[in-house]
Design an enzyme around this catalytic site. Structure first.
Site, PDB file in Angstrom:
ATOM      1  N   LYS A  80       0.750  -2.875  -9.437  1.00 18.62           N
ATOM      2  CA  LYS A  80       0.905  -1.782  -8.284  1.00 18.62           C
ATOM      3  C   LYS A  80       1.313  -0.741  -9.107  1.00 18.62           C
ATOM      4  CE  LYS A  80       3.304  -1.161  -3.718  1.00 18.62           C
ATOM      5  NZ  LYS A  80       4.161  -1.605  -2.870  1.00 18.62           N
ATOM      6  N   SER A 155       2.701  -2.011   2.017  1.00 21.34           N
ATOM      7  CA  SER A 155       1.917  -0.976   0.945  1.00 21.34           C
ATOM      8  C   SER A 155       1.378  -1.166  -0.168  1.00 21.34           C
ATOM      9  CB  SER A 155       3.027   0.008   0.598  1.00 21.34           C
ATOM     10  OG  SER A 155       4.207  -0.821  -0.382  1.00 21.34           O
ATOM     11  N   SER A 179       6.522  -5.197   2.172  1.00 24.33           N
ATOM     12  CA  SER A 179       5.078  -4.801   1.471  1.00 24.33           C
ATOM     13  C   SER A 179       4.333  -5.816   0.482  1.00 24.33           C
ATOM     14  CB  SER A 179       5.373  -3.342   0.608  1.00 24.33           C
ATOM     15  OG  SER A 179       5.357  -2.388   1.622  1.00 24.33           O
TER      16      SER A 179
HETATM   17  N1  GLN Z   1       5.864  -1.027   6.197  1.00 18.17           N
HETATM   18  C1  GLN Z   1       7.403  -0.688   5.817  1.00 18.17           C
HETATM   19  C2  GLN Z   1       7.421   0.934   5.568  1.00 18.17           C
HETATM   20  O1  GLN Z   1       6.852   1.527   5.759  1.00 18.17           O
HETATM   21  C3  GLN Z   1       7.638  -1.432   4.255  1.00 18.17           C
HETATM   22  C4  GLN Z   1       7.023  -0.909   3.170  1.00 18.17           C
HETATM   23  C5  GLN Z   1       7.580  -1.500   1.950  1.00 18.17           C
HETATM   24  O2  GLN Z   1       8.109  -2.706   1.832  1.00 18.17           O
HETATM   25  N2  GLN Z   1       7.476  -0.784   0.709  1.00 18.17           N
HETATM   26  O3  GLN Z   1       8.311   1.300   5.185  1.00 18.17           O
END
Ligand code: GLN
Length: 493
Positions: A80, A155, A179
């Site tokens: 990532k 994400s 994420s």
């Molecule tokens: N969807 C969550 C957010 O927008 C989680 C994001 C994540 O785990 N990086 O913050």
């Protein structure tokens, strides 16, 4: 079966038997990338030349007996784009870091490199890991391999799509509020969020420092154990990493669940859960019982406050962490400005996308004097209540089984202008981060439209072995994780 659809474990065996070379595996994965990447866009950067060079070098070293092959040796892995690799641009999906090249490796990369994998590319993501759909990237959206009109989750959507499509054998993602697990569920792969402190965050670009963890995204549970093993452990460079010994995770994988007690939190099956998901998860729980586990209902009464608490704490930490992008030290700087203040303002307004700006504004507000007690401090107190809920139930059960998301993968564009609905999708994942626990997502079924459904197994602090064991036994009994998507081409639609 094509080489790119195999697991780490299978390819390791083939390499050891001399059946394939790292070059052949890497070429197969790169050819797959050529084939499907124009449709999916899982990657921000494919490191084609570097990957082939690494593969050749590894084959040569193996041939001469200079290195002993371990599980990850010669295996193409995707990373990532929020984890620093020395000398390789790391953008975090943001324009503000477009030309940032880290001068050092993250600890997880250093640890991986000890096993000589092939690093094949940097995967797409929501900007600074803020999002649940991979629509908030400055480098374009990623599509779900199971339905290219739908999001892959986020994400870490690029990592999930890449692994599901065979564009990588496995990947690293990060999980601050879901994420790793949510995109794993949306793309029918396995994704594990380790306990807070299990994996070093050194060299991970910070979003919300009290929540962020790096973890494996793989084709099955065995591979998740391999990758978790490789990246876990104490790191003097990260004071929040914990000095506990790292067990041999692959040893914890047993085919049955005799003696395992599983809690089913009733608040995770409440209103708003898609009936097809509920059915698949309840069927999965029946499978776990047939494997010897005893299941019983438990209650986590503060679940309903998880999303609200998370969306105060995470933006608060983000607003502080992202203050460093000011046009002076890293990446992007605006072209025209009158004075220093103007340079800061324009750099940040031009460099950050709308979701990141929204989070910085939210977090700045909740930390500001006068509002701090009402929002940030209150959220910290509720966070304690959420954690205590889990501590109480983990005195009685070994792991919990729940859905990952209330809905199946949604359409591209469906919620991109509706942040509140997008935030609510995190309802079953954020409490695990707030409490610092570990959780895995594994495939457990499909909707009528053949969209993947994920099962979450949650464990207490440093209980990865129990989580992996439960998930492994389930995969030994089921075939969902072996299903592969038929990827439509963008020009067919
Ligand atoms: N969807 C969550 C957010 O927008 C989680 C994001 C994540 O785990 N990086 O913050």
């Amino acid at each position: 079966m094509e080489l790119y659809h195999h697991t780490i474990r299978e390819l390791h065996q083939k390499l050891c038997d001399g059946e394939v070379s790292s070059r052949q595996i890497t070429e197969a994965v790169l050819a797959r990338i050529d084939e499907v990447e124009p449709t999916l866009h899982s990657y921000i950067r494919v490191m084609k030349e570097e990957a082939l060079d690494q593969a050749d070098h590894i084959d040569e070293q193996l041939g001469k007996g200079e290195i002993e092959p371990t599980y990850l040796t010669g295996i193409p892995l995707a990373i990532k784009d929020v984890i620093c690799i020395k000398g390789v641009p790391t953008t975090c999906g943001s324009k503000i870091l477009e030309h940032f090249v880290p001068p050092y490796d993250a600890t997880v990369i250093q640890k991986l490199k000890q096993q000589h994998p092939v690093l094949i590319g940097r995967t797409n993501m929501d900007e600074f890991a803020m999002g649940a759909s991979t629509e908030h990237s400055a480098y374009g959206i990623t599509r779900n391999p199971w339905d290219i009109e739908r999001v892959p989750g986020g994400s870490s959507g690029g990592s999930a799509a890449a692994v599901a499509a065979g564009e990588a054998i496995a990947a690293l993602g990060t999980d601050t509020g879901g994420s790793i697990r949510q995109p794993a569920a949306f793309c029918n792969i396995t994704g594990l969020k380790p306990t807070y402190g299990r994996v070093s965050r050194y060299g991970l670009v910070a979003f919300a420092s009290s929540l962020d963890q790096i973890g494996p995204m793989t084709k099955d549970v065995f591979d998740a154990a391999i990758l978790l093993q490789a990246i876990s452990g104490h790191d003097p460079k990260d004071s929040t990493s914990v000095n506990y010994s790292v067990p041999d995770y692959t040893q914890s994988l047993l085919p049955d669940l005799q003696g395992v007690k599983i809690g089913i939190p009733k608040e995770y099956f409440a209103e708003g859960l898609d009936p097809q998901i509920e059915r698949a998860v309840r069927n999965a729980i029946d499978v776990l019982e047939r494997l010897g586990a005893t299941c019983r209902e438990v209650s986590l009464p503060n679940t309903a406050y998880g999303v609200a608490t998370y969306y105060i704490i995470a933006p608060s930490e983000a607003s502080s962490n992202l203050a460093r992008y000011d046009g002076v030290k890293y990446g992007y700087r605006t072209a025209n400005y009158s004075d220093l203040m103007d340079m800061y303002t324009k750099t940040r307004s031009e460099g950050f996308g709308p979701e990141v700006i929204r989070r910085i504004m939210l977090g700045t507000y909740t930390l500001s004097s006068g509002y701090y007690d009402a929002y940030y401090l209150k959220a910290q107190k509720v966070r304690t209540l959420v954690r205590q809920d889990f501590e109480r139930v983990f005195q009685e059960v070994d792991v919990l089984a729940t859905p990952i998301t209330p809905t199946p993968p949604f359409k591209i564009g469906e919620f991109v202008d509706d942040p509140l609905t997008m935030y609510l999708i995190d309802v079953y994942t954020v409490p695990i981060n707030l409490a610092g626990l570990t959780g895995i997502s594994i495939p457990c079924g499909f909707t009528q439209d053949h969209l993947p459904i994920g099962l979450q197994i949650i464990g207490g602090h440093f209980q990865e072995e129990k989580v992996l064991r439960t998930a492994f036994a389930f995969q030994e009994q089921t075939n969902f994780h072996r299903q592969q998507p038929e990827i439509a081409r963008i020009d067919d639609k």
